[in-house]
Design a protein around this motif. Structure first.
Motif, PDB file in Angstrom:
ATOM      1  N   PRO A   1      47.871  27.465  42.623  1.00 29.58           N
ATOM      2  CA  PRO A   1      47.079  28.093  43.685  1.00 29.58           C
ATOM      3  C   PRO A   1      47.130  29.621  43.689  1.00 29.58           C
ATOM      4  O   PRO A   1      46.118  30.272  43.913  1.00 29.58           O
ATOM      5  CB  PRO A   1      47.681  27.523  44.977  1.00 29.58           C
ATOM      6  CG  PRO A   1      48.333  26.252  44.560  1.00 29.58           C
ATOM      7  CD  PRO A   1      48.797  26.472  43.157  1.00 29.58           C
ATOM      8  N   LEU A   2      48.289  30.202  43.420  1.00 30.76           N
ATOM      9  CA  LEU A   2      48.389  31.667  43.421  1.00 30.76           C
ATOM     10  C   LEU A   2      47.579  32.273  42.287  1.00 30.76           C
ATOM     11  O   LEU A   2      46.948  33.331  42.454  1.00 30.76           O
ATOM     12  CB  LEU A   2      49.854  32.105  43.348  1.00 30.76           C
ATOM     13  CG  LEU A   2      50.696  31.748  44.583  1.00 30.76           C
ATOM     14  CD1 LEU A   2      52.152  32.170  44.372  1.00 30.76           C
ATOM     15  CD2 LEU A   2      50.136  32.378  45.836  1.00 30.76           C
ATOM     16  N   GLU A   3      47.558  31.628  41.134  1.00 32.46           N
ATOM     17  CA  GLU A   3      46.742  32.107  40.021  1.00 32.46           C
ATOM     18  C   GLU A   3      45.255  32.033  40.385  1.00 32.46           C
ATOM     19  O   GLU A   3      44.484  32.931  40.070  1.00 32.46           O
ATOM     20  CB  GLU A   3      47.038  31.293  38.749  1.00 32.46           C
ATOM     21  CG  GLU A   3      46.263  31.744  37.527  1.00 32.46           C
ATOM     22  CD  GLU A   3      46.512  33.215  37.172  1.00 32.46           C
ATOM     23  OE1 GLU A   3      45.542  33.888  36.768  1.00 32.46           O
ATOM     24  OE2 GLU A   3      47.658  33.695  37.318  1.00 32.46           O
ATOM     25  N   TYR A   4      44.862  30.970  41.075  1.00 36.84           N
ATOM     26  CA  TYR A   4      43.462  30.822  41.484  1.00 36.84           C
ATOM     27  C   TYR A   4      43.076  31.923  42.473  1.00 36.84           C
ATOM     28  O   TYR A   4      42.002  32.513  42.369  1.00 36.84           O
ATOM     29  CB  TYR A   4      43.229  29.435  42.110  1.00 36.84           C
ATOM     30  CG  TYR A   4      41.800  29.235  42.524  1.00 36.84           C
ATOM     31  CD1 TYR A   4      40.814  28.974  41.579  1.00 36.84           C
ATOM     32  CD2 TYR A   4      41.405  29.351  43.857  1.00 36.84           C
ATOM     33  CE1 TYR A   4      39.489  28.821  41.936  1.00 36.84           C
ATOM     34  CE2 TYR A   4      40.088  29.206  44.225  1.00 36.84           C
ATOM     35  CZ  TYR A   4      39.125  28.939  43.262  1.00 36.84           C
ATOM     36  OH  TYR A   4      37.808  28.803  43.623  1.00 36.84           O
ATOM     37  N   ILE A   5      43.963  32.220  43.398  1.00 38.37           N
ATOM     38  CA  ILE A   5      43.692  33.290  44.373  1.00 38.37           C
ATOM     39  C   ILE A   5      43.541  34.628  43.667  1.00 38.37           C
ATOM     40  O   ILE A   5      42.654  35.421  43.986  1.00 38.37           O
ATOM     41  CB  ILE A   5      44.792  33.322  45.461  1.00 38.37           C
ATOM     42  CG1 ILE A   5      44.682  32.071  46.333  1.00 38.37           C
ATOM     43  CG2 ILE A   5      44.695  34.572  46.308  1.00 38.37           C
ATOM     44  CD1 ILE A   5      45.848  31.847  47.286  1.00 38.37           C
ATOM     45  N   ARG A   6      44.402  34.898  42.666  1.00 38.41           N
ATOM     46  CA  ARG A   6      44.274  36.133  41.886  1.00 38.41           C
ATOM     47  C   ARG A   6      42.918  36.185  41.183  1.00 38.41           C
ATOM     48  O   ARG A   6      42.296  37.232  41.082  1.00 38.41           O
ATOM     49  CB  ARG A   6      45.409  36.233  40.866  1.00 38.41           C
ATOM     50  CG  ARG A   6      46.668  36.825  41.436  1.00 38.41           C
ATOM     51  CD  ARG A   6      47.686  37.143  40.339  1.00 38.41           C
ATOM     52  NE  ARG A   6      48.982  36.675  40.795  1.00 38.41           N
ATOM     53  CZ  ARG A   6      49.549  35.523  40.502  1.00 38.41           C
ATOM     54  NH1 ARG A   6      48.983  34.690  39.684  1.00 38.41           N
ATOM     55  NH2 ARG A   6      50.718  35.187  40.998  1.00 38.41           N
ATOM     56  N   LYS A   7      42.449  35.049  40.703  1.00 40.45           N
ATOM     57  CA  LYS A   7      41.188  34.961  39.964  1.00 40.45           C
ATOM     58  C   LYS A   7      39.986  35.308  40.861  1.00 40.45           C
ATOM     59  O   LYS A   7      39.073  36.008  40.437  1.00 40.45           O
ATOM     60  CB  LYS A   7      41.037  33.545  39.389  1.00 40.45           C
ATOM     61  CG  LYS A   7      39.780  33.313  38.623  1.00 40.45           C
ATOM     62  CD  LYS A   7      39.762  31.880  38.103  1.00 40.45           C
ATOM     63  CE  LYS A   7      38.342  31.465  37.790  1.00 40.45           C
ATOM     64  NZ  LYS A   7      38.234  30.039  37.574  1.00 40.45           N
ATOM     65  N   ILE A   8      39.999  34.839  42.124  1.00 37.30           N
ATOM     66  CA  ILE A   8      38.847  35.074  43.009  1.00 37.30           C
ATOM     67  C   ILE A   8      39.009  36.327  43.872  1.00 37.30           C
ATOM     68  O   ILE A   8      38.105  36.701  44.607  1.00 37.30           O
ATOM     69  CB  ILE A   8      38.599  33.859  43.927  1.00 37.30           C
ATOM     70  CG1 ILE A   8      39.774  33.659  44.881  1.00 37.30           C
ATOM     71  CG2 ILE A   8      38.278  32.619  43.120  1.00 37.30           C
ATOM     72  CD1 ILE A   8      39.501  32.705  46.022  1.00 37.30           C
ATOM     73  N   ARG A   9      40.124  36.982  43.772  1.00 34.90           N
ATOM     74  CA  ARG A   9      40.442  38.109  44.641  1.00 34.90           C
ATOM     75  C   ARG A   9      39.374  39.193  44.643  1.00 34.90           C
ATOM     76  O   ARG A   9      38.949  39.654  45.705  1.00 34.90           O
ATOM     77  CB  ARG A   9      41.789  38.710  44.246  1.00 34.90           C
ATOM     78  CG  ARG A   9      42.187  39.866  45.102  1.00 34.90           C
ATOM     79  CD  ARG A   9      43.523  40.409  44.712  1.00 34.90           C
ATOM     80  NE  ARG A   9      43.818  41.574  45.518  1.00 34.90           N
ATOM     81  CZ  ARG A   9      44.923  42.251  45.445  1.00 34.90           C
ATOM     82  NH1 ARG A   9      45.863  41.869  44.602  1.00 34.90           N
ATOM     83  NH2 ARG A   9      45.109  43.294  46.206  1.00 34.90           N
ATOM     84  N   GLY A  10      38.920  39.613  43.493  1.00 33.71           N
ATOM     85  CA  GLY A  10      37.934  40.693  43.400  1.00 33.71           C
ATOM     86  C   GLY A  10      36.673  40.398  44.200  1.00 33.71           C
ATOM     87  O   GLY A  10      36.170  41.246  44.938  1.00 33.71           O
ATOM     88  N   GLU A  11      36.164  39.178  44.073  1.00 34.98           N
ATOM     89  CA  GLU A  11      34.950  38.799  44.799  1.00 34.98           C
ATOM     90  C   GLU A  11      35.228  38.628  46.294  1.00 34.98           C
ATOM     91  O   GLU A  11      34.466  39.102  47.137  1.00 34.98           O
ATOM     92  CB  GLU A  11      34.395  37.496  44.224  1.00 34.98           C
ATOM     93  CG  GLU A  11      33.117  37.044  44.890  1.00 34.98           C
ATOM     94  CD  GLU A  11      32.648  35.705  44.353  1.00 34.98           C
ATOM     95  OE1 GLU A  11      31.909  35.036  45.078  1.00 34.98           O
ATOM     96  OE2 GLU A  11      33.025  35.329  43.226  1.00 34.98           O
TER      97      GLU A  11
END
Length: 194
Positions: A41-51
């Motif tokens: 989950p933390l990796e996924y949050i990092r992935k969508i963070r910019g948007e």
């Protein structure tokens, strides 16, 4: 009554303006990751963070199969408990009263650094105020000569023959003008309510 209607009309106008502004806000994004994407989950949050940062908020709906791990060690986890004593439940009202009274007295040029004393004991101004207002307020207590019953409620010893007059004097010195202001505020609030 017309003032109350005007206040209500102003509130309705502000409410409508606020509702219109809210309609103009863009929808926050909703993310629905797959089980593979949401494995970390933390990796996924990092992935969508910019948007997601562009909106200031987002919603992530985890996959139905996702079961978060229980990471709390129940053998070692302890949290402090708070004992709340029933007799302290009214303390907030007392503190608010004292704060308001001190500000009122200070505006009038009276600085009260400690409670006034009667017969060598501090007078609880909050209780004195409550006992008088329970009996209808200063004017009513004077009209019905209830100052002795106020002294009784405050547990002032009976052997002091002028205790009722002394309570009246203390009330006049510290609380009578405050009661008048509080009553005026209540009347103003009652007139505003629809």
């Amino acid at each position: 009554i017309s003032d109350a209607w005007e206040v209500m009309a102003m509130k309705m106008t502000r409410y409508k303006e606020r509702a219109e502004r809210l309609k103009q806000l863009p929808e926050a994004p909703v993310y629905r990751p797959t089980a593979i994407e949401f494995h970390d989950p933390l990796e996924y949050i990092r992935k969508i963070r910019g948007e997601a940062e562009q909106y200031g908020i987002c919603r992530i709906v985890p996959p139905a199969s996702w079961k978060p791990p229980f990471v709390l060690n129940t053998d070692t986890f302890k949290f402090p408990t708070r004992v709340q004593r029933v007799h302290e439940l009214q303390e907030r009202g007392r503190l608010d009263f004292i704060d308001g009274l001190l500000r009122f007295l200070e505006k009038r040029g009276t600085v009260l650094k400690h409670a006034p004393e009667y017969m060598g004991r501090p007078v609880d101004l909050w209780r004195l105020f409550r006992e008088v207002t329970r009996r209808g307020g200063y004017t009513e207590v004077c009209a019905q000569t209830k100052w002795t019953s106020v002294a009784d409620a405050l547990h002032v010893p009976e052997y002091h023959s002028t205790r009722g007059l002394d309570m009246k004097s203390l009330y006049e010195q510290y609380l009578q003008a405050f009661e008048m202001i509080e009553n005026a505020k209540k009347k103003k609030d009652e007139n505003i309510k629809p």
